[in-house]
Design a protein around this motif. Structure first.
Motif, PDB file in Angstrom:
ATOM      1  N   LYS A 167      61.305  50.175  45.322  1.00  0.00           N
ATOM      2  CA  LYS A 167      62.141  49.169  45.968  1.00  0.00           C
ATOM      3  C   LYS A 167      63.737  49.340  45.775  1.00  0.00           C
ATOM      4  O   LYS A 167      64.597  48.789  45.799  1.00  0.00           O
ATOM      5  CB  LYS A 167      62.035  47.695  45.438  1.00  0.00           C
ATOM      6  CG  LYS A 167      60.471  47.326  45.663  1.00  0.00           C
ATOM      7  CD  LYS A 167      60.763  45.965  45.327  1.00  0.00           C
ATOM      8  CE  LYS A 167      58.843  45.374  45.689  1.00  0.00           C
ATOM      9  NZ  LYS A 167      58.883  43.717  45.286  1.00  0.00           N
ATOM     10  N   VAL A 168      64.056  50.776  45.472  1.00  0.00           N
ATOM     11  CA  VAL A 168      65.299  51.226  45.187  1.00  0.00           C
ATOM     12  C   VAL A 168      65.576  52.380  46.459  1.00  0.00           C
ATOM     13  O   VAL A 168      64.820  52.964  46.746  1.00  0.00           O
ATOM     14  CB  VAL A 168      65.566  52.195  43.979  1.00  0.00           C
ATOM     15  CG1 VAL A 168      66.972  52.698  43.911  1.00  0.00           C
ATOM     16  CG2 VAL A 168      65.214  51.110  42.826  1.00  0.00           C
ATOM     17  N   VAL A 169      66.652  52.191  47.134  1.00  0.00           N
ATOM     18  CA  VAL A 169      67.051  53.017  48.344  1.00  0.00           C
ATOM     19  C   VAL A 169      68.541  53.458  47.972  1.00  0.00           C
ATOM     20  O   VAL A 169      69.380  52.958  47.488  1.00  0.00           O
ATOM     21  CB  VAL A 169      67.149  52.391  49.841  1.00  0.00           C
ATOM     22  CG1 VAL A 169      67.572  53.303  50.606  1.00  0.00           C
ATOM     23  CG2 VAL A 169      65.779  51.642  49.893  1.00  0.00           C
ATOM     24  N   ILE A 170      68.644  54.826  47.680  1.00  0.00           N
ATOM     25  CA  ILE A 170      69.931  55.634  47.716  1.00  0.00           C
ATOM     26  C   ILE A 170      70.458  55.796  49.143  1.00  0.00           C
ATOM     27  O   ILE A 170      69.844  56.877  49.485  1.00  0.00           O
ATOM     28  CB  ILE A 170      69.800  57.011  46.737  1.00  0.00           C
ATOM     29  CG1 ILE A 170      69.040  56.366  45.376  1.00  0.00           C
ATOM     30  CG2 ILE A 170      70.957  57.225  46.398  1.00  0.00           C
ATOM     31  CD1 ILE A 170      69.789  55.359  44.478  1.00  0.00           C
ATOM     32  N   VAL A 171      71.648  55.287  49.522  1.00  0.00           N
ATOM     33  CA  VAL A 171      72.151  55.873  50.669  1.00  0.00           C
ATOM     34  C   VAL A 171      73.459  56.744  50.560  1.00  0.00           C
ATOM     35  O   VAL A 171      74.228  56.560  49.555  1.00  0.00           O
ATOM     36  CB  VAL A 171      72.718  54.638  51.486  1.00  0.00           C
ATOM     37  CG1 VAL A 171      73.117  54.916  52.731  1.00  0.00           C
ATOM     38  CG2 VAL A 171      71.294  53.793  51.363  1.00  0.00           C
ATOM     39  N   SER A 172      73.519  57.880  51.468  1.00  0.00           N
ATOM     40  CA  SER A 172      75.017  58.638  51.176  1.00  0.00           C
ATOM     41  C   SER A 172      75.558  58.851  52.223  1.00  0.00           C
ATOM     42  O   SER A 172      74.855  58.855  53.455  1.00  0.00           O
ATOM     43  CB  SER A 172      74.727  59.666  50.164  1.00  0.00           C
ATOM     44  OG  SER A 172      73.791  60.910  51.128  1.00  0.00           O
ATOM     45  N   GLY A 173      76.768  59.467  52.272  1.00  0.00           N
ATOM     46  CA  GLY A 173      77.591  59.707  53.559  1.00  0.00           C
ATOM     47  C   GLY A 173      77.699  61.365  53.480  1.00  0.00           C
ATOM     48  O   GLY A 173      76.666  61.995  53.206  1.00  0.00           O
ATOM     49  N   ILE A 174      78.658  61.695  53.999  1.00  0.00           N
ATOM     50  CA  ILE A 174      78.889  63.377  54.257  1.00  0.00           C
ATOM     51  C   ILE A 174      79.757  63.723  53.170  1.00  0.00           C
ATOM     52  O   ILE A 174      80.853  63.076  52.972  1.00  0.00           O
ATOM     53  CB  ILE A 174      79.312  63.976  55.503  1.00  0.00           C
ATOM     54  CG1 ILE A 174      78.151  63.355  56.599  1.00  0.00           C
ATOM     55  CG2 ILE A 174      79.737  65.267  55.766  1.00  0.00           C
ATOM     56  CD1 ILE A 174      76.942  63.992  56.378  1.00  0.00           C
ATOM     57  N   GLY A 175      79.802  64.913  52.531  1.00  0.00           N
ATOM     58  CA  GLY A 175      80.373  65.446  51.326  1.00  0.00           C
ATOM     59  C   GLY A 175      79.727  65.883  50.366  1.00  0.00           C
ATOM     60  O   GLY A 175      78.379  65.827  50.417  1.00  0.00           O
ATOM     61  N   CYS A 176      80.303  66.332  49.440  1.00  0.00           N
ATOM     62  CA  CYS A 176      79.659  67.010  48.233  1.00  0.00           C
ATOM     63  C   CYS A 176      78.675  65.776  47.471  1.00  0.00           C
ATOM     64  O   CYS A 176      77.632  65.753  47.251  1.00  0.00           O
ATOM     65  CB  CYS A 176      80.504  67.374  46.950  1.00  0.00           C
ATOM     66  SG  CYS A 176      81.448  68.852  47.617  1.00  0.00           S
ATOM     67  N   SER A 177      79.279  64.534  47.422  1.00  0.00           N
ATOM     68  CA  SER A 177      78.549  63.322  47.120  1.00  0.00           C
ATOM     69  C   SER A 177      77.104  63.045  47.852  1.00  0.00           C
ATOM     70  O   SER A 177      76.296  62.437  47.302  1.00  0.00           O
ATOM     71  CB  SER A 177      79.312  62.006  46.834  1.00  0.00           C
ATOM     72  OG  SER A 177      79.771  61.802  48.316  1.00  0.00           O
ATOM     73  N   GLY A 178      77.179  63.493  49.185  1.00  0.00           N
ATOM     74  CA  GLY A 178      75.983  63.269  50.151  1.00  0.00           C
ATOM     75  C   GLY A 178      74.813  63.685  49.784  1.00  0.00           C
ATOM     76  O   GLY A 178      73.692  63.268  50.159  1.00  0.00           O
ATOM     77  N   LYS A 179      74.927  64.724  48.772  1.00  0.00           N
ATOM     78  CA  LYS A 179      73.421  65.206  48.258  1.00  0.00           C
ATOM     79  C   LYS A 179      72.853  64.399  47.259  1.00  0.00           C
ATOM     80  O   LYS A 179      71.563  64.753  47.149  1.00  0.00           O
ATOM     81  CB  LYS A 179      73.777  66.714  47.671  1.00  0.00           C
ATOM     82  CG  LYS A 179      74.309  67.594  48.825  1.00  0.00           C
ATOM     83  CD  LYS A 179      74.472  69.030  48.266  1.00  0.00           C
ATOM     84  CE  LYS A 179      74.712  70.106  49.270  1.00  0.00           C
ATOM     85  NZ  LYS A 179      75.029  71.260  48.635  1.00  0.00           N
TER      86      LYS A 179
END
Length: 304
Positions: free
Chosen positions: A37-49
């Motif tokens: 029940k945990v979802v990790i969302v990211s954008g673009i960039g180094c943190s996106g990984k």
């Protein structure tokens, strides 16, 4: 039993992202969250990984530039039972994604946003990001930065975020506790994480931050919590003032916390009482190509 393949974390040696990832993983574990029940969302960039480096059955989605908050909003509202955590860079979230950053605060959706704040666009060779201050020149810039900077904490407080904090990527234990508080908070939470970039930002280094950061909770009398409506304006003013402190001393910790404001999910439930029981993500909307949604029932609720 099939062995889960673990991705190799290929950030630069010494990158603050390692500390953020470690703190986030520890926080999820120590809170005892159901990983399904945990979802990790990211954008673009180094943190996106970041989603790539989480173990299954935690779900992850690596989205578009500046759109992590928009994707996360859709995920959370379609299934409010999920714990949604967004990882986004300062450029991704405060540049092209600034509109989503501000308007998410108006809604107060029960999610956690972690900004990886290093002052540069690390993935595209170190251009100045929105948090790099005017006149500063990192080693990858041909000339000093020509733009004023954005203060993520002040913008978040003014936009309506109900939990606003700052962490430091190399103080993993402290950051872990901030993430635990943010995830447990009822409402939209921001943690702006000071994240050294050893490759492109030679100004805000580990040595720079180690000499300056201090914990707000160690300051006598510091109390960011709003316990009654009458305290809101005063607490906001104090938090905004403290967010401006930068130089010889840089505060980390919780700047503002208010759980008196209703979440967006609660507001939807007030308008459509069936929302809490009929979670959109769990509804069957078609059977053999034919829609099963009973629009008449929805219209009935609207009339009520």
């Amino acid at each position: 039993m099939q062995e889960h393949k673990v991705e190799w974390s290929d950030w630069c040696p010494g990158c603050g992202n390692f500390g953020i990832l470690s703190a986030e993983q520890q926080a999820i574990t120590e809170l005892g969250l159901d990983p399904k029940k945990v979802v990790i969302v990211s954008g673009i960039g180094c943190s996106g990984k970041t989603p790539h480096f989480m173990r299954l059955p935690i779900s992850g989605i690596h989205t578009l530039h500046g759109r992590a908050m928009a994707f996360a909003t859709g995920i959370k509202l379609s299934n409010p039972q999920l714990k949604v955590i967004i990882n986004a860079g300062d450029g991704d979230q405060l540049g092209i994604g600034a509109g989503h950053f501000v308007n998410s605060g108006r809604r107060n959706i029960d999610m956690t946003l972690i900004i990886h704040d290093n002052g540069v666009y690390g993935l595209t060779k170190g251009q100045a990001s929105p948090t790099l201050k005017l006149g500063l020149k990192t080693k990858s810039l041909p000339k000093p930065n020509i733009n004023e900077s954005i203060n993520p904490l002040a913008v978040a407080i003014a936009s309506g975020y109900t939990f606003v904090a700052r962490g430091y990527a190399y103080d993993v234990k402290h950051l872990k506790e901030l993430i635990k508080q943010a995830i447990s908070h009822k409402g939209l939470a921001l943690i702006d994480v000071l994240q050294p970039c050893p490759t492109y930002n030679d100004l805000f280094t580990k040595e720079y931050y180690d000499k300056r950061v201090y914990r707000l909770e160690e300051v006598k009398g510091w109390n960011p919590n709003v316990t009654k409506k009458e305290e809101e304006d005063e607490k906001i003013a104090i938090a905004l003032e403290k967010s401006l402190e930068w130089g010889d001393r840089i505060p980390i910790g919780v700047f503002y916390k208010n759980e008196l404001l209703s979440t967006f999910e609660e507001r939807i439930t007030e308008r459509s009482p069936s929302y809490a029981d009929n979670i959109p993500a769990q509804q069957i909307i078609e059977d053999q190509g034919k829609p099963t949604t009973l629009i008449e029932e929805i219209l009935k609720e609207k009339e009520v």
